[in-house]
Design a protein around this motif. Structure first.
Motif, PDB file in Angstrom:
ATOM      1  N   ALA A 158       0.762  -1.241  -0.081  1.00 43.64           N
ATOM      2  CA  ALA A 158      -0.212  -0.127   0.026  1.00 43.64           C
ATOM      3  C   ALA A 158       0.794   1.246   0.001  1.00 43.64           C
ATOM      4  CB  ALA A 158      -0.913   0.033   1.201  1.00 43.64           C
ATOM      5  N   LEU A 159       1.848   1.236   0.734  1.00 46.55           N
ATOM      6  CA  LEU A 159       2.621   2.385   0.807  1.00 46.55           C
ATOM      7  C   LEU A 159       3.608   2.597  -0.570  1.00 46.55           C
ATOM      8  CD1 LEU A 159       4.487   2.005   4.262  1.00 46.55           C
ATOM      9  CD2 LEU A 159       2.799   3.745   3.551  1.00 46.55           C
ATOM     10  N   HIS A 160       3.951   1.491  -1.149  1.00 47.52           N
ATOM     11  CA  HIS A 160       4.636   1.626  -2.456  1.00 47.52           C
ATOM     12  C   HIS A 160       3.523   2.050  -3.381  1.00 47.52           C
ATOM     13  CE1 HIS A 160       7.969  -0.729  -1.291  1.00 47.52           C
ATOM     14  NE2 HIS A 160       7.350  -1.935  -1.124  1.00 47.52           N
ATOM     15  N   ARG A 161       2.428   1.887  -3.587  1.00 45.09           N
ATOM     16  CA  ARG A 161       1.439   2.285  -4.618  1.00 45.09           C
ATOM     17  C   ARG A 161       1.326   3.813  -4.233  1.00 45.09           C
ATOM     18  NH1 ARG A 161      -2.527  -2.530  -4.001  1.00 45.09           N
ATOM     19  NH2 ARG A 161      -1.839  -3.849  -5.806  1.00 45.09           N
ATOM     20  N   LYS A 162       1.350   4.167  -2.874  1.00 42.96           N
ATOM     21  CA  LYS A 162       1.144   5.838  -2.629  1.00 42.96           C
ATOM     22  C   LYS A 162       2.380   6.452  -3.033  1.00 42.96           C
ATOM     23  CE  LYS A 162       0.211   8.584   1.376  1.00 42.96           C
ATOM     24  NZ  LYS A 162      -0.240   8.736   2.634  1.00 42.96           N
ATOM     25  N   TYR A 163       3.608   6.048  -2.625  1.00 43.18           N
ATOM     26  CA  TYR A 163       4.773   6.955  -2.776  1.00 43.18           C
ATOM     27  C   TYR A 163       5.599   6.833  -4.020  1.00 43.18           C
ATOM     28  CZ  TYR A 163       3.851   8.182   2.159  1.00 43.18           C
ATOM     29  OH  TYR A 163       3.566   8.705   3.269  1.00 43.18           O
ATOM     30  N   TYR A 164       5.143   5.759  -4.834  1.00 39.90           N
ATOM     31  CA  TYR A 164       5.985   5.248  -6.072  1.00 39.90           C
ATOM     32  C   TYR A 164       5.154   5.272  -7.229  1.00 39.90           C
ATOM     33  CZ  TYR A 164       9.667   4.347  -2.411  1.00 39.90           C
ATOM     34  OH  TYR A 164      10.426   4.359  -1.345  1.00 39.90           O
ATOM     35  N   LYS A 165       4.280   6.257  -7.328  1.00 41.17           N
ATOM     36  CA  LYS A 165       3.449   6.077  -8.520  1.00 41.17           C
ATOM     37  C   LYS A 165       3.896   6.058  -9.959  1.00 41.17           C
ATOM     38  CE  LYS A 165      -0.269   8.381  -5.992  1.00 41.17           C
ATOM     39  NZ  LYS A 165      -1.062   9.743  -5.788  1.00 41.17           N
ATOM     40  N   ASN A 166       5.053   6.832  -9.936  1.00 42.15           N
ATOM     41  CA  ASN A 166       5.692   6.928 -11.656  1.00 42.15           C
ATOM     42  C   ASN A 166       6.709   5.829 -11.595  1.00 42.15           C
ATOM     43  OD1 ASN A 166       3.750   8.746 -12.599  1.00 42.15           O
ATOM     44  ND2 ASN A 166       4.909  10.294 -11.466  1.00 42.15           N
ATOM     45  N   ARG A 167       6.838   4.983 -11.152  1.00 44.72           N
ATOM     46  CA  ARG A 167       7.936   4.080 -11.051  1.00 44.72           C
ATOM     47  C   ARG A 167       8.304   3.511 -12.266  1.00 44.72           C
ATOM     48  NH1 ARG A 167       3.728   1.581  -8.755  1.00 44.72           N
ATOM     49  NH2 ARG A 167       3.105  -0.428  -9.481  1.00 44.72           N
ATOM     50  N   LEU A 168       7.224   2.980 -13.040  1.00 38.94           N
ATOM     51  CA  LEU A 168       7.547   2.489 -14.443  1.00 38.94           C
ATOM     52  C   LEU A 168       8.166   3.641 -15.407  1.00 38.94           C
ATOM     53  CD1 LEU A 168       4.194   0.523 -14.890  1.00 38.94           C
ATOM     54  CD2 LEU A 168       6.506  -0.463 -14.132  1.00 38.94           C
ATOM     55  N   TRP A 169       7.739   5.039 -15.375  1.00 38.75           N
ATOM     56  CA  TRP A 169       8.406   5.809 -16.147  1.00 38.75           C
ATOM     57  C   TRP A 169       9.900   6.043 -15.606  1.00 38.75           C
ATOM     58  CZ3 TRP A 169       6.306   7.060 -20.375  1.00 38.75           C
ATOM     59  CH2 TRP A 169       5.086   7.101 -20.602  1.00 38.75           C
ATOM     60  N   ILE A 170      10.234   5.887 -14.398  1.00 32.41           N
ATOM     61  CA  ILE A 170      11.340   6.000 -13.932  1.00 32.41           C
ATOM     62  C   ILE A 170      12.419   4.734 -14.523  1.00 32.41           C
ATOM     63  CG2 ILE A 170      13.208   6.128 -11.958  1.00 32.41           C
ATOM     64  CD1 ILE A 170      10.672   7.732 -10.633  1.00 32.41           C
ATOM     65  N   LEU A 171      11.740   3.547 -14.323  1.00 36.15           N
ATOM     66  CA  LEU A 171      12.523   2.602 -15.010  1.00 36.15           C
ATOM     67  C   LEU A 171      12.780   2.657 -16.378  1.00 36.15           C
ATOM     68  CD1 LEU A 171      13.573  -0.385 -14.514  1.00 36.15           C
ATOM     69  CD2 LEU A 171      11.064  -1.235 -14.800  1.00 36.15           C
ATOM     70  N   LEU A 172      11.826   2.968 -17.244  1.00 34.73           N
ATOM     71  CA  LEU A 172      11.834   3.073 -18.656  1.00 34.73           C
ATOM     72  C   LEU A 172      12.982   4.102 -18.819  1.00 34.73           C
ATOM     73  CD1 LEU A 172      10.937   2.481 -21.338  1.00 34.73           C
ATOM     74  CD2 LEU A 172       9.243   4.424 -21.133  1.00 34.73           C
ATOM     75  N   ALA A 173      13.152   5.388 -18.350  1.00 29.08           N
ATOM     76  CA  ALA A 173      14.094   6.275 -18.243  1.00 29.08           C
ATOM     77  C   ALA A 173      15.475   5.779 -18.007  1.00 29.08           C
ATOM     78  CB  ALA A 173      13.864   7.531 -17.450  1.00 29.08           C
ATOM     79  N   PHE A 174      15.729   4.828 -16.857  1.00 25.57           N
ATOM     80  CA  PHE A 174      16.869   4.470 -16.534  1.00 25.57           C
ATOM     81  C   PHE A 174      17.385   3.267 -17.602  1.00 25.57           C
ATOM     82  CE2 PHE A 174      19.232   0.858 -14.492  1.00 25.57           C
ATOM     83  CZ  PHE A 174      20.197   1.685 -13.864  1.00 25.57           C
ATOM     84  N   LEU A 175      16.484   2.451 -18.105  1.00 30.13           N
ATOM     85  CA  LEU A 175      16.496   1.467 -19.161  1.00 30.13           C
ATOM     86  C   LEU A 175      16.881   2.157 -20.488  1.00 30.13           C
ATOM     87  CD1 LEU A 175      14.180  -1.442 -18.501  1.00 30.13           C
ATOM     88  CD2 LEU A 175      16.580  -1.295 -17.977  1.00 30.13           C
ATOM     89  N   THR A 176      16.467   3.109 -20.734  1.00 29.98           N
ATOM     90  CA  THR A 176      16.870   3.995 -21.811  1.00 29.98           C
ATOM     91  C   THR A 176      18.243   4.464 -22.000  1.00 29.98           C
ATOM     92  OG1 THR A 176      14.601   4.412 -22.410  1.00 29.98           O
ATOM     93  CG2 THR A 176      15.922   5.618 -23.311  1.00 29.98           C
ATOM     94  N   PHE A 177      18.525   4.983 -20.731  1.00 30.59           N
ATOM     95  CA  PHE A 177      19.845   5.782 -20.442  1.00 30.59           C
ATOM     96  C   PHE A 177      20.964   4.681 -20.426  1.00 30.59           C
ATOM     97  CE2 PHE A 177      23.208   6.923 -17.341  1.00 30.59           C
ATOM     98  CZ  PHE A 177      23.723   8.010 -18.167  1.00 30.59           C
ATOM     99  N   ILE A 178      20.833   3.438 -20.084  1.00 32.41           N
ATOM    100  CA  ILE A 178      21.598   2.414 -20.029  1.00 32.41           C
ATOM    101  C   ILE A 178      22.079   1.852 -21.246  1.00 32.41           C
ATOM    102  CG2 ILE A 178      22.175   0.172 -19.051  1.00 32.41           C
ATOM    103  CD1 ILE A 178      22.525   2.284 -17.115  1.00 32.41           C
ATOM    104  N   SER A 179      20.636   1.598 -22.219  1.00 34.61           N
ATOM    105  CA  SER A 179      20.773   1.404 -23.474  1.00 34.61           C
ATOM    106  C   SER A 179      21.551   2.252 -24.340  1.00 34.61           C
ATOM    107  CB  SER A 179      19.530   0.903 -24.163  1.00 34.61           C
ATOM    108  OG  SER A 179      18.875   0.068 -23.289  1.00 34.61           O
TER     109      SER A 179
END
Length: 61
Positions: A30-51
């Protein structure tokens, strides 16, 4: 290389550690859903940067 006791301990440790991590994550979901809403965008940005770093490394090689 490893004794039977060491292998038994390693298997036991991995099983128990995995179970504890799963239980802890379920308690905090429940806390993860509340505080980490845009986690998929951050993951996508990180993977794009590493790639992009990997691609640039291969191009400039």
């Amino acid at each position: 290389m490893f004794t039977t006791g060491q292998l038994n301990f390693a298997v036991f440790f991995i099983i128990v550690f995995t179970i504890v991590i799963i239980i802890t994550y379920r308690k905090d979901i429940a806390l993860h859903r509340k505080y980490y809403k845009n986690r998929l965008w951050i993951l996508l940005a990180f993977l794009t940067f590493i790639s992009s770093l990997f691609i640039l490394k291969n191009i400039l090689k």
